[in-house]
Write a protein that holds these residues in place. Structure first.
Motif, PDB file in Angstrom:
ATOM      1  N   LYS A 145       0.835  -1.205   0.000  1.00  0.00           N
ATOM      2  CA  LYS A 145       0.000   0.000   0.000  1.00  0.00           C
ATOM      3  C   LYS A 145       0.869   1.253   0.000  1.00  0.00           C
ATOM      4  CE  LYS A 145      -4.115   1.948   0.364  1.00  0.00           C
ATOM      5  NZ  LYS A 145      -5.156   1.785  -0.673  1.00  0.00           N
ATOM      6  N   ILE A 146       1.934   1.245   0.769  1.00  0.00           N
ATOM      7  CA  ILE A 146       2.833   2.406   0.821  1.00  0.00           C
ATOM      8  C   ILE A 146       3.543   2.597  -0.508  1.00  0.00           C
ATOM      9  CG2 ILE A 146       4.923   3.305   1.919  1.00  0.00           C
ATOM     10  CD1 ILE A 146       4.033   1.898   4.490  1.00  0.00           C
ATOM     11  N   LEU A 147       4.039   1.530  -1.090  1.00  0.00           N
ATOM     12  CA  LEU A 147       4.793   1.641  -2.337  1.00  0.00           C
ATOM     13  C   LEU A 147       3.920   2.072  -3.502  1.00  0.00           C
ATOM     14  CD1 LEU A 147       7.078  -1.522  -2.038  1.00  0.00           C
ATOM     15  CD2 LEU A 147       7.758   0.860  -1.791  1.00  0.00           C
ATOM     16  N   CYS A 148       2.624   1.797  -3.419  1.00  0.00           N
ATOM     17  CA  CYS A 148       1.725   2.191  -4.510  1.00  0.00           C
ATOM     18  C   CYS A 148       1.565   3.703  -4.609  1.00  0.00           C
ATOM     19  CB  CYS A 148       0.353   1.534  -4.333  1.00  0.00           C
ATOM     20  SG  CYS A 148       0.324  -0.228  -4.766  1.00  0.00           S
ATOM     21  N   TYR A 149       1.967   4.437  -3.567  1.00  0.00           N
ATOM     22  CA  TYR A 149       1.876   5.901  -3.609  1.00  0.00           C
ATOM     23  C   TYR A 149       3.106   6.536  -4.260  1.00  0.00           C
ATOM     24  CZ  TYR A 149      -2.199   5.834  -0.536  1.00  0.00           C
ATOM     25  OH  TYR A 149      -3.449   5.635  -0.011  1.00  0.00           O
ATOM     26  N   LEU A 150       4.141   5.751  -4.551  1.00  0.00           N
ATOM     27  CA  LEU A 150       5.366   6.299  -5.121  1.00  0.00           C
ATOM     28  C   LEU A 150       5.253   6.417  -6.634  1.00  0.00           C
ATOM     29  CD1 LEU A 150       8.087   4.354  -3.093  1.00  0.00           C
ATOM     30  CD2 LEU A 150       7.027   6.551  -2.560  1.00  0.00           C
ATOM     31  N   ASP A 151       6.041   7.326  -7.201  1.00  0.00           N
ATOM     32  CA  ASP A 151       6.122   7.429  -8.642  1.00  0.00           C
ATOM     33  C   ASP A 151       7.164   6.450  -9.167  1.00  0.00           C
ATOM     34  OD1 ASP A 151       8.534   8.555  -7.969  1.00  0.00           O
ATOM     35  OD2 ASP A 151       7.927  10.603  -8.429  1.00  0.00           O
TER      36      ASP A 151
END
Length: 709
Positions: free
Chosen positions: A198-204
């Protein structure tokens, strides 16, 4: 003299403190017998490298034995609480305790200890400094470490509090410098996997690639299909609302098919075992079925491209090693040769990114097709086939891989102005006033449709409905299912372009009378008339539903005035006042049985402009300027608009900003027709040539050449 010193209170207090310190330090670990006096013991190394205490004569072996009498019971009491013994953990009196080997991390189980990975340089330095000490010092330090290691959390805190109260400022400074590095927690490794996803999905994209370089654990998480499937959803086939960057088309069916499995994996379900209900084994004919479906969609109003050999639907079973092993056992395919080849979503994104970058920076390869003896007026292509129609009254079928002509379809008496094909048939329209249906694989003409009193210069079919536009100013609707026909009248000049939207039961038409009309197939009447062009409108192109345009960011110009908006008309084509436009809004155009027509459409005209319209409001929301002569050809997808004009140029436009991203030259005559896919662009001209521009990445071309799917 000695008595005077003992009578002095300060001397007595100092002496007692020294004796207490010596007694407590000895009793802490050793508990020496009463006959042994605690004094300063200066140890020396004998010839056999064994240390013997000079004052007491007690060897290290006996000292270790006495220390073990204290340390061993402490370890025996607390170590079972930290490590689960055989038969399950047992507390005092045989009462079961919580299992320390649970799935919870140490933050959710305060009774557990944090198991951090050892730092190799620090451990090497520690070992080196320890070896410089004497055997007795090493033994004492080892006892301290052993006691602290076996102690539970509460005991550890008490030990640390006692040690900190005895530290001086240099030692506290040393602790501060080292603790600052140690308290940097690897939160992705400490958190559950689904939260890390979930956290990594917010990264570009850039941040994800940098995160993959932190450690092996981070690389495993950052390269997972869960993260990159989400990245593909954000950028492929659309413009990202955050960064404004979009990647070329991805086959929507495959993207949707894998979404459910990716979601199950992201939430921690279906990770540890193979589930045939969730992730079915790919059938052998799936690739052919996908190609047929993509080929059919290619000729609808929404352009698709199935040319890139992407991947079967990503599944949790294919992603998890244990599940893959279970799957191979269940199917009897132990050898990896029989396992389906799956491309990770990161590779798919990387290939799409390279194609998008090639579009942006103008990196492409060109293939030229020559064979027509007169101007090329229409074309269409798919994965491997290109069909072209010319004023030489022939239709040619080309092999895109080899660039060679496969066959020529002859039968029309005059020039070919329009054509469209799918997997089974090709329909062509000619100046000879007829439409012909061909089997383009064999070259056989199945049937001929007549009815127009002028040349057929436009056609489009969707599902079972065919629409044709003619120089006789009419539109004819042909129903393949019930063999019925009808005529739509209202234009005052040639009908140059028609597009059918079977879902909403509507037809778009563009005419030399400078108008674009939206027709209702059920009522056989005009829904809306779009006015704004000052030159003959040559093309109309409804955009797919996925196309999104932020009209709030567009600054109004002269194109947004009421005199350039649309008006409604009655059944006879008589224009009514603009105030009646409100009655034909999106809500009014959507009947109870059919969805509304596409929200946006593009038009190109001989006034050298391209216009983007909001179909529901009837307003022109964007005008594209750049061509110096009239626009003849138009193609678009959700990422870009491509136009060809009388000025012998092809321009690629950004739909969001309205800027021309790139101009292509090379044709010696006006560009009359254009075909577009995610990684290819094909142009035809009156110079009798067809030019195919390929923006594919080298990896994608190699995979396609090898036939891997």
């Amino acid at each position: 003299m000695a008595e005077q010193q003992l009578n002095n209170p300060a001397k007595r207090r100092r002496l007692s403190l020294v004796q207490n310190d010596q007694t407590s330090s000895a009793a802490l670990f050793l508990e020496l017998p009463p006959h042994i006096h605690v004094e300063d013991q200066n140890c020396r190394r004998d010839t056999e490298n064994s240390e013997i205490c000079e004052d007491t004569g007690i060897s290290i072996s006996s000292t270790s034995k006495l220390a073990g009498q204290t340390v061993a019971p402490f370890l025996a009491q607390h170590i079972p609480e930290q490590y689960a013994p055989l038969g399950g953990p047992r507390g005092r009196n045989g009462v079961p305790t919580a299992d320390p080997n649970s799935k919870f991390c140490y933050r959710h189980r305060p009774d557990l200890k944090c198991r951090r990975q050892a730092n190799e340089p620090s451990m090497d330095q520690l070992q080196h400094e320890l070896e410089t000490l004497s055997q007795s010092d090493q033994q004492g330090i080892a006892h301290v470490w052993t006691l602290f290691s076996a102690a539970p959390s509460k005991h550890r805190q008490l030990m640390l509090q006692g040690i900190l109260t005895q530290c001086c400022f240099p030692q506290l400074s040393y602790l501060s410098a080292h603790v600052r590095e140690l308290i940097r927690i690897d939160f992705l490794s400490a958190l559950p996997t689904e939260l890390a996803f979930k956290i990594l999905c917010y990264l570009d994209t850039t941040s994800l690639c940098k995160a993959a370089q932190v450690s092996q654990r981070w690389r495993t998480l950052a390269d997972d299909d869960v993260v990159w499937h989400r990245m593909c959803e954000q950028h492929i086939d659309r413009k990202c609302t955050k960064c404004g960057w979009g990647l070329p088309l991805l086959e929507r069916k495959r993207l949707r098919a894998s979404k459910r499995q990716i979601q199950l994996r992201a939430t921690g379900k279906g990770l540890n075992e193979w589930s045939p209900d969730i992730t079915p084994f790919p059938e052998s004919n799936m690739g052919e079925a996908s190609r047929r479906a993509a080929s059919h969609r290619k000729f609808s109003s929404q352009p698709e491209d199935s040319s890139e050999p992407l991947r079967p639907s990503a599944t949790p079973g294919e992603l998890h090693p244990g599940a893959l092993q279970a799957r191979s056992k269940s199917t009897g395919f132990e050898d990896s040769y029989f396992r389906p080849r799956v491309r990770p979503w990161k590779d798919v994104y990387k290939d799409r990114f390279k194609v998008g970058s090639n579009w942006k920076h103008g990196r492409y390869s060109i293939k030229t097709f020559k064979g027509h003896t007169n101007g090329v007026m229409c074309l269409q292509f798919d994965d491997h086939i290109l069909a072209t129609g010319s004023y030489d009254a022939t239709i040619k079928i080309w092999d895109l891989d080899t660039g060679k002509e496969i066959r020529t379809l002859s039968g029309h008496a005059s020039g070919i102005r329009c054509l469209q094909f799918d997997d089974n048939k090709l329909i062509s329209g000619s100046i000879d006033k007829s439409l012909k249906v061909w089997n383009w694989r064999t070259g056989e003409c199945h049937s001929t449709y007549t009815g127009h009193s002028g040349g057929v210069i436009a056609l489009h079919f969707d599902s079972t409905i065919l629409a044709s536009g003619s120089t006789d100013k009419t539109i004819r609707i042909w129903n393949f299912e019930d063999k019925s026909t009808c005529v739509l009248r209202g234009h005052e000049d040639w009908v140059n372009s028609v597009k059918v939207d079977s879902a909403s039961r509507t037809v778009f038409s563009a005419s030399d009378d400078c108008t674009v009309r939206l027709w209702d197939l059920d009522k056989k009447s005009v829904i809306k008339v779009f006015q704004g062009h000052v030159g003959q409108v040559q093309q109309v192109l409804p955009l797919p539903a996925e196309f999104d345009y932020d009209e709030t960011d567009h600054e109004p110009d002269f194109d947004d005035h009421d005199d350039l908006s649309s008006v409604a008309s009655d059944h006879h084509g008589v224009v009514t006042p603009p105030a009646s436009v409100t009655g034909t809004s999106a809500a009014g155009m959507a009947s109870s049985m059919h969805p509304p027509p596409p929200r946006y459409m593009l038009t190109g005209a001989l006034d050298s402009t391209i216009r983007l319209w909001n179909v529901s409001t009837g307003k022109c929301v964007r005008t594209f300027f750049g061509h110096v002569e009239g626009v003849w050809a138009l193609a678009a997808d959700t990422l870009r608009v491509v136009s060809g004009a009388e000025d012998r140029t092809v321009k690629v436009w950004d739909t969001r900003s309205g800027r021309c991203e790139r101009t292509f030259t090379g044709h010696a005559g006006p560009v009359t027709c254009i075909g577009l896919s995610d990684s290819r662009m094909c142009t035809g001209s009156e110079d009798c040539e067809i030019r195919m521009y390929s923006f594919k990445s080298e990896l994608e071309q190699s995979i396609e050449g090898s036939g891997e799917k």
